[in-house]
Design a protein around this motif. Structure first.
Motif, PDB file in Angstrom:
ATOM      1  N   SER A 137       0.820  -1.213   0.000  1.00 46.17           N
ATOM      2  CA  SER A 137       0.000   0.000   0.000  1.00 46.17           C
ATOM      3  C   SER A 137       0.851   1.259   0.000  1.00 46.17           C
ATOM      4  O   SER A 137       0.342   2.361   0.221  1.00 46.17           O
ATOM      5  CB  SER A 137      -0.922   0.005   1.224  1.00 46.17           C
ATOM      6  OG  SER A 137      -0.150  -0.052   2.422  1.00 46.17           O
ATOM      7  N   LEU A 138       2.139   1.149  -0.280  1.00 49.59           N
ATOM      8  CA  LEU A 138       3.038   2.293  -0.238  1.00 49.59           C
ATOM      9  C   LEU A 138       2.919   3.145  -1.499  1.00 49.59           C
ATOM     10  O   LEU A 138       2.650   2.630  -2.592  1.00 49.59           O
ATOM     11  CB  LEU A 138       4.486   1.816  -0.101  1.00 49.59           C
ATOM     12  CG  LEU A 138       4.856   1.061   1.174  1.00 49.59           C
ATOM     13  CD1 LEU A 138       6.276   0.518   1.058  1.00 49.59           C
ATOM     14  CD2 LEU A 138       4.736   1.966   2.393  1.00 49.59           C
ATOM     15  N   ASP A 139       3.142   4.434  -1.347  1.00 49.78           N
ATOM     16  CA  ASP A 139       3.262   5.342  -2.485  1.00 49.78           C
ATOM     17  C   ASP A 139       4.729   5.326  -2.911  1.00 49.78           C
ATOM     18  O   ASP A 139       5.589   5.888  -2.220  1.00 49.78           O
ATOM     19  CB  ASP A 139       2.824   6.755  -2.089  1.00 49.78           C
ATOM     20  CG  ASP A 139       2.918   7.741  -3.255  1.00 49.78           C
ATOM     21  OD1 ASP A 139       3.366   7.338  -4.354  1.00 49.78           O
ATOM     22  OD2 ASP A 139       2.539   8.908  -3.067  1.00 49.78           O
ATOM     23  N   LEU A 140       5.026   4.684  -4.038  1.00 45.27           N
ATOM     24  CA  LEU A 140       6.407   4.501  -4.471  1.00 45.27           C
ATOM     25  C   LEU A 140       6.816   5.452  -5.586  1.00 45.27           C
ATOM     26  O   LEU A 140       7.845   5.253  -6.229  1.00 45.27           O
ATOM     27  CB  LEU A 140       6.618   3.047  -4.909  1.00 45.27           C
ATOM     28  CG  LEU A 140       6.389   2.008  -3.806  1.00 45.27           C
ATOM     29  CD1 LEU A 140       6.485   0.603  -4.388  1.00 45.27           C
ATOM     30  CD2 LEU A 140       7.384   2.175  -2.674  1.00 45.27           C
ATOM     31  N   HIS A 141       6.008   6.494  -5.817  1.00 45.70           N
ATOM     32  CA  HIS A 141       6.391   7.502  -6.798  1.00 45.70           C
ATOM     33  C   HIS A 141       7.750   8.084  -6.391  1.00 45.70           C
ATOM     34  O   HIS A 141       8.025   8.259  -5.188  1.00 45.70           O
ATOM     35  CB  HIS A 141       5.336   8.609  -6.843  1.00 45.70           C
ATOM     36  CG  HIS A 141       5.560   9.594  -7.950  1.00 45.70           C
ATOM     37  ND1 HIS A 141       6.445  10.650  -7.830  1.00 45.70           N
ATOM     38  CD2 HIS A 141       5.011   9.682  -9.202  1.00 45.70           C
ATOM     39  CE1 HIS A 141       6.436  11.356  -8.950  1.00 45.70           C
ATOM     40  NE2 HIS A 141       5.580  10.794  -9.796  1.00 45.70           N
ATOM     41  N   PRO A 142       8.619   8.387  -7.366  1.00 43.14           N
ATOM     42  CA  PRO A 142       9.960   8.899  -7.022  1.00 43.14           C
ATOM     43  C   PRO A 142       9.951  10.113  -6.100  1.00 43.14           C
ATOM     44  O   PRO A 142      10.866  10.292  -5.303  1.00 43.14           O
ATOM     45  CB  PRO A 142      10.556   9.246  -8.395  1.00 43.14           C
ATOM     46  CG  PRO A 142       9.847   8.368  -9.354  1.00 43.14           C
ATOM     47  CD  PRO A 142       8.462   8.204  -8.813  1.00 43.14           C
ATOM     48  N   ASP A 143       8.913  10.953  -6.209  1.00 47.56           N
ATOM     49  CA  ASP A 143       8.850  12.127  -5.330  1.00 47.56           C
ATOM     50  C   ASP A 143       8.512  11.747  -3.891  1.00 47.56           C
ATOM     51  O   ASP A 143       8.929  12.418  -2.944  1.00 47.56           O
ATOM     52  CB  ASP A 143       7.796  13.113  -5.845  1.00 47.56           C
ATOM     53  CG  ASP A 143       8.198  13.754  -7.166  1.00 47.56           C
ATOM     54  OD1 ASP A 143       9.403  13.744  -7.478  1.00 47.56           O
ATOM     55  OD2 ASP A 143       7.304  14.239  -7.878  1.00 47.56           O
ATOM     56  N   ALA A 144       7.739  10.669  -3.728  1.00 45.52           N
ATOM     57  CA  ALA A 144       7.324  10.231  -2.396  1.00 45.52           C
ATOM     58  C   ALA A 144       8.282   9.207  -1.799  1.00 45.52           C
ATOM     59  O   ALA A 144       8.377   9.082  -0.573  1.00 45.52           O
ATOM     60  CB  ALA A 144       5.915   9.643  -2.457  1.00 45.52           C
ATOM     61  N   PHE A 145       8.984   8.478  -2.660  1.00 42.88           N
ATOM     62  CA  PHE A 145       9.865   7.404  -2.201  1.00 42.88           C
ATOM     63  C   PHE A 145      11.181   7.490  -2.988  1.00 42.88           C
ATOM     64  O   PHE A 145      11.465   6.679  -3.865  1.00 42.88           O
ATOM     65  CB  PHE A 145       9.188   6.049  -2.430  1.00 42.88           C
ATOM     66  CG  PHE A 145       9.564   4.984  -1.425  1.00 42.88           C
ATOM     67  CD1 PHE A 145       8.879   4.859  -0.219  1.00 42.88           C
ATOM     68  CD2 PHE A 145      10.599   4.106  -1.678  1.00 42.88           C
ATOM     69  CE1 PHE A 145       9.207   3.877   0.704  1.00 42.88           C
ATOM     70  CE2 PHE A 145      10.949   3.117  -0.770  1.00 42.88           C
ATOM     71  CZ  PHE A 145      10.249   3.004   0.426  1.00 42.88           C
ATOM     72  N   PRO A 146      12.005   8.496  -2.660  1.00 41.31           N
ATOM     73  CA  PRO A 146      13.267   8.681  -3.382  1.00 41.31           C
ATOM     74  C   PRO A 146      14.330   7.682  -2.926  1.00 41.31           C
ATOM     75  O   PRO A 146      14.088   6.877  -2.023  1.00 41.31           O
ATOM     76  CB  PRO A 146      13.656  10.113  -3.005  1.00 41.31           C
ATOM     77  CG  PRO A 146      13.094  10.284  -1.623  1.00 41.31           C
ATOM     78  CD  PRO A 146      11.801   9.512  -1.621  1.00 41.31           C
ATOM     79  N   ILE A 147      15.481   7.756  -3.527  1.00 39.40           N
ATOM     80  CA  ILE A 147      16.607   6.927  -3.097  1.00 39.40           C
ATOM     81  C   ILE A 147      16.866   7.185  -1.614  1.00 39.40           C
ATOM     82  O   ILE A 147      16.934   8.324  -1.164  1.00 39.40           O
ATOM     83  CB  ILE A 147      17.870   7.242  -3.926  1.00 39.40           C
ATOM     84  CG1 ILE A 147      17.667   6.799  -5.387  1.00 39.40           C
ATOM     85  CG2 ILE A 147      19.096   6.549  -3.333  1.00 39.40           C
ATOM     86  CD1 ILE A 147      18.758   7.262  -6.325  1.00 39.40           C
ATOM     87  N   GLY A 148      16.969   6.114  -0.836  1.00 36.60           N
ATOM     88  CA  GLY A 148      17.189   6.227   0.604  1.00 36.60           C
ATOM     89  C   GLY A 148      15.913   6.175   1.423  1.00 36.60           C
ATOM     90  O   GLY A 148      15.988   6.084   2.647  1.00 36.60           O
ATOM     91  N   ALA A 149      14.756   6.194   0.771  1.00 38.91           N
ATOM     92  CA  ALA A 149      13.496   6.045   1.508  1.00 38.91           C
ATOM     93  C   ALA A 149      13.334   4.600   1.947  1.00 38.91           C
ATOM     94  O   ALA A 149      13.783   3.669   1.268  1.00 38.91           O
ATOM     95  CB  ALA A 149      12.317   6.469   0.638  1.00 38.91           C
TER      96      ALA A 149
END
Length: 206
Positions: A137-149
């Protein structure tokens, strides 16, 4: 007298079949690989001693442990947030004996060996976010889940640690997932089913 073999075995030994599952043209949309050759430690600061625990980790590894949901990368080590005042340390198997690490933290933190209890899987490719969106159920868009998230989330009714790694050499997105070994084969098959429409390449990391 019977003799027992205590050699460590992959929890995916029956599920890992190299090749491609699903469409192969022009190339698989997702690549899966079990990652091996590491040591995994759970480090939990004792009450009121997070600052001391963080200072010891910084001195030992040259990288700050995450105080929030994140993964911090150092040389041959990744520190992944796993809860309030605790994190997982993923390091090369030949680095730092566990007893030496426990000694370094002293009474500031509890250190437990988790290597045999968790399975580490790498997921990459142009459709990796679409596949993970089917099972979490995670928001994995690059803006919401960048490198290191990073996140401690639920997949297939069990807790996993998921974080976004640094991009691959070709620039493709890379995620890592840590799961309990007893659930690894079930989650592996779930991801294969989710990736079927895009094609899934399976790589054996041995």
């Amino acid at each position: 007298m019977d003799e027992f073999d205590w050699s460590a075995m992959s929890p995916l030994r029956h599920a890992l079949v190299p090749g491609t599952f699903g469409p192969t043209t022009p190339e698989p949309g997702v690549c899966l690989s079990e990652r091996t050759g590491h040591r995994l430690l759970q480090i939990m600061a004792r009450r009121g001693r997070w600052a001391e625990t963080a200072a010891v980790a910084n001195r030992l590894y040259g990288v700050e442990p995450p105080a929030r949901a994140a993964a911090n990368f150092g040389k041959d080590i990744t520190l992944v947030w796993s809860g309030i005042d605790q994190y997982l340390a993923l390091l090369r198997a030949d680095h730092w004996p566990v007893d030496a690490i426990r000694s370094a933290f002293g009474n500031a933190a509890s250190v437990s060996e988790q290597t045999a209890g968790r399975c580490l899987v790498q997921l990459s490719g142009p459709h990796v976010r679409a596949v993970l969106a089917k099972v979490s159920s995670l928001d994995l868009h690059p803006d919401a889940f960048p490198i290191g998230a990073a996140a401690a989330t639920s997949i297939d009714h069990t807790v996993v640690n998921l974080w976004r790694e640094r991009n691959a050499a070709d620039g493709s997105t890379v995620f890592y997932m840590l799961m309990f070994t007893s659930f690894a084969e079930s989650i592996w098959h779930l991801i294969l089913m989710a990736a079927a429409e895009y094609g899934c390449g399976i790589v054996i990391d041995r």
